[in-house]
Design an enzyme around this catalytic site. Sequence first.
Site, PDB file in Angstrom:
ATOM      1  N   GLY A   1       5.030   4.546  -8.902  1.00 12.82           N
ATOM      2  CA  GLY A   1       6.097   3.600  -9.079  1.00 12.82           C
ATOM      3  C   GLY A   1       4.943   2.322  -9.049  1.00 12.82           C
ATOM      4  O   GLY A   1       5.105   1.363 -10.035  1.00 12.82           O
ATOM      5  N   HIS A   2       4.319   2.321  -8.129  1.00 11.06           N
ATOM      6  CA  HIS A   2       3.430   0.936  -8.059  1.00 11.06           C
ATOM      7  C   HIS A   2       2.508   1.021  -9.125  1.00 11.06           C
ATOM      8  O   HIS A   2       2.225  -0.329  -9.849  1.00 11.06           O
ATOM      9  CB  HIS A   2       2.562   1.023  -6.789  1.00 11.06           C
ATOM     10  CG  HIS A   2       3.230   0.951  -5.373  1.00 11.06           C
ATOM     11  ND1 HIS A   2       3.294   2.059  -4.599  1.00 11.06           N
ATOM     12  CD2 HIS A   2       3.886  -0.067  -5.108  1.00 11.06           C
ATOM     13  CE1 HIS A   2       4.136   1.594  -3.621  1.00 11.06           C
ATOM     14  NE2 HIS A   2       4.474   0.292  -3.621  1.00 11.06           N
TER      15      HIS A   2
ATOM     16  N   GLN B   1       8.131  -9.071   7.724  1.00  9.96           N
ATOM     17  CA  GLN B   1       9.436  -8.800   7.049  1.00  9.96           C
ATOM     18  C   GLN B   1      10.187  -7.526   7.720  1.00  9.96           C
ATOM     19  O   GLN B   1      10.933  -6.887   7.290  1.00  9.96           O
ATOM     20  CB  GLN B   1       9.198  -8.423   5.575  1.00  9.96           C
ATOM     21  CG  GLN B   1       8.350  -7.331   5.383  1.00  9.96           C
ATOM     22  CD  GLN B   1       7.910  -7.240   3.700  1.00  9.96           C
ATOM     23  OE1 GLN B   1       7.107  -8.039   3.263  1.00  9.96           O
ATOM     24  NE2 GLN B   1       8.570  -6.099   3.012  1.00  9.96           N
TER      25      GLN B   1
ATOM     26  N   GLY C   1       0.818  -1.246   0.129  1.00 11.78           N
ATOM     27  CA  GLY C   1       0.018   0.013  -0.100  1.00 11.78           C
ATOM     28  C   GLY C   1       0.903   1.262   0.054  1.00 11.78           C
ATOM     29  O   GLY C   1       2.012   1.285  -0.501  1.00 11.78           O
ATOM     30  N   ALA C   2       0.077   2.374   0.458  1.00 15.84           N
ATOM     31  CA  ALA C   2       0.995   3.752   0.423  1.00 15.84           C
ATOM     32  C   ALA C   2       1.303   3.975  -1.014  1.00 15.84           C
ATOM     33  O   ALA C   2       2.679   4.321  -1.337  1.00 15.84           O
ATOM     34  CB  ALA C   2       1.970   3.838   1.239  1.00 15.84           C
TER      35      ALA C   2
ATOM     36  N   GLY D   1       8.858  -4.115  -8.180  1.00 17.43           N
ATOM     37  CA  GLY D   1       9.608  -2.921  -8.699  1.00 17.43           C
ATOM     38  C   GLY D   1      11.151  -3.308  -8.579  1.00 17.43           C
ATOM     39  O   GLY D   1      11.615  -3.967  -7.739  1.00 17.43           O
TER      40      GLY D   1
ATOM     41  N   MET E   1      11.128   6.925  -6.350  1.00 18.68           N
ATOM     42  CA  MET E   1       9.863   6.901  -5.523  1.00 18.68           C
ATOM     43  C   MET E   1       9.827   5.792  -4.473  1.00 18.68           C
ATOM     44  O   MET E   1      10.200   4.531  -4.942  1.00 18.68           O
ATOM     45  CB  MET E   1       8.549   6.696  -6.340  1.00 18.68           C
ATOM     46  CG  MET E   1       8.548   8.150  -7.362  1.00 18.68           C
ATOM     47  SD  MET E   1       7.023   8.276  -8.066  1.00 18.68           S
ATOM     48  CE  MET E   1       7.161   9.955  -9.006  1.00 18.68           C
TER      49      MET E   1
ATOM     50  N   ASP F   1      13.886  -2.442  -5.181  1.00 21.52           N
ATOM     51  CA  ASP F   1      14.096  -3.324  -4.442  1.00 21.52           C
ATOM     52  C   ASP F   1      14.951  -4.319  -5.127  1.00 21.52           C
ATOM     53  O   ASP F   1      14.488  -5.588  -5.429  1.00 21.52           O
ATOM     54  CB  ASP F   1      12.961  -3.898  -3.706  1.00 21.52           C
ATOM     55  CG  ASP F   1      12.447  -2.787  -2.819  1.00 21.52           C
ATOM     56  OD1 ASP F   1      12.842  -2.312  -1.825  1.00 21.52           O
ATOM     57  OD2 ASP F   1      11.320  -2.186  -3.250  1.00 21.52           O
TER      58      ASP F   1
ATOM     59  N   ARG G   1       8.478   5.081   1.519  1.00 21.41           N
ATOM     60  CA  ARG G   1       9.055   5.688   2.822  1.00 21.41           C
ATOM     61  C   ARG G   1       9.601   7.121   2.555  1.00 21.41           C
ATOM     62  O   ARG G   1      10.214   7.716   3.636  1.00 21.41           O
ATOM     63  CB  ARG G   1      10.217   4.667   3.062  1.00 21.41           C
ATOM     64  CG  ARG G   1       9.946   3.410   3.672  1.00 21.41           C
ATOM     65  CD  ARG G   1      10.909   2.706   4.441  1.00 21.41           C
ATOM     66  NE  ARG G   1      10.414   1.644   5.317  1.00 21.41           N
ATOM     67  CZ  ARG G   1      10.448   0.268   4.661  1.00 21.41           C
ATOM     68  NH1 ARG G   1      10.762  -0.065   3.474  1.00 21.41           N
ATOM     69  NH2 ARG G   1      10.002  -0.642   5.548  1.00 21.41           N
TER      70      ARG G   1
HETATM   71  O1  PAF Z   1       8.206  -4.582  -2.073  1.00 16.86           O
HETATM   72  C1  PAF Z   1       7.081  -4.776  -1.181  1.00 16.86           C
HETATM   73  O2  PAF Z   1       6.393  -3.603  -0.998  1.00 16.86           O
HETATM   74  C2  PAF Z   1       7.160  -5.651  -0.306  1.00 16.86           C
HETATM   75  O3  PAF Z   1       8.251  -6.399   0.325  1.00 16.86           O
HETATM   76  C3  PAF Z   1       6.212  -7.033  -0.752  1.00 16.86           C
HETATM   77  C4  PAF Z   1       6.890  -7.633  -2.074  1.00 16.86           C
HETATM   78  C5  PAF Z   1       4.884  -6.683  -1.304  1.00 16.86           C
HETATM   79  C6  PAF Z   1       6.247  -8.270   0.234  1.00 16.86           C
HETATM   80  O4  PAF Z   1       5.623  -7.587   1.319  1.00 16.86           O
END
Ligand code: PAF
Length: 288
Positions: free
Chosen positions: A39-40, A64, A34-35, A151, A188, A154, A191
């Site tokens: 980019g998403h 995580q 979310g947020a 993305g 982007m 990461d 955080r």
């Molecule tokens: O990249 C993220 O937003 C998270 O690490 C993911 C891949 C959704 C797993 O919780």
Amino acid sequence: MSSPLVLRTVAELRRTVAGWRAAGERVALVPTMGALHPGHVSLAGIGRRTCTRIVVSIFVNPTQFAPNEDFSAYPRTFEADLAALEAERIDAVFAPGVPDMYPDGFCTTVSLAGPAAAGLEDRFRPTHFAGVATVVSKLLIRCLPDVAVFGEKDWQQLAVIRRAARDLDIPVDILGGPTIRESDGLAMSSRNVYLTPEERAAAPLLHRVMTRCAERIRAGEPASTAMAEGRAAIEAGGFALDYLETRDPDSLAPVADDASGPLRMLVAARIGRTRLIDNIAVRPVAQH
Ligand code: PAF
């Protein structure tokens, strides 16, 4: 414009996806916490190239985050996320609760090596990738999409997920989406909202330094020399540097200065209470 279906349980998700599949449709999953930012949204666009149905999952995955990290502070903006997804013609949002994903007695975790133990993020967040790989495996097995899009920002996470999906025989194509940047180069990220105005003004330094180092390496300078100067420039810019490294893009293994193959540069650095990560191609993987 119609609102995406909001699915809360695995049963609802499976029923919906099964209906689409029975009608011969192809399904893409975009896992997120979310947020949402552009980019998403761009990842959903990549799913749409080959799929007719798009599911975006929104789940802030507790496993995580280490106890000292920002799980409770992580931005949660569900209504705004839904509005953004409505504008993008997303078919469904899968937003399970923690008890649905991790019911009482849950005790199984994916255990990783290879790119998950490359000495980059894993050095600073030792439990992070087990949490990511476990939740992503669950999301993939729940949805069974044709394609899942993550993305490239990461980069290590993407390498870990590709490897885990292959090793666990999860029948899905894992695709990476290019990092979307602000006009000053800052990648982007959800955080970025943590940055104060002063920190936000300083933050594009990471991308500037990486770009400069990559140019120097491409011009023939040894990566070790360029990286040493890059590290000093980042620290001089007010960051606490976790790492600035060049690695093999797939295995994330270190690469000798005189090697000529594909090379990726990755950085993680803290400014104030915010930890930023980013990466760029130095020498890209050849396209086939
Ligand atoms: O990249 C993220 O937003 C998270 O690490 C993911 C891949 C959704 C797993 O919780």
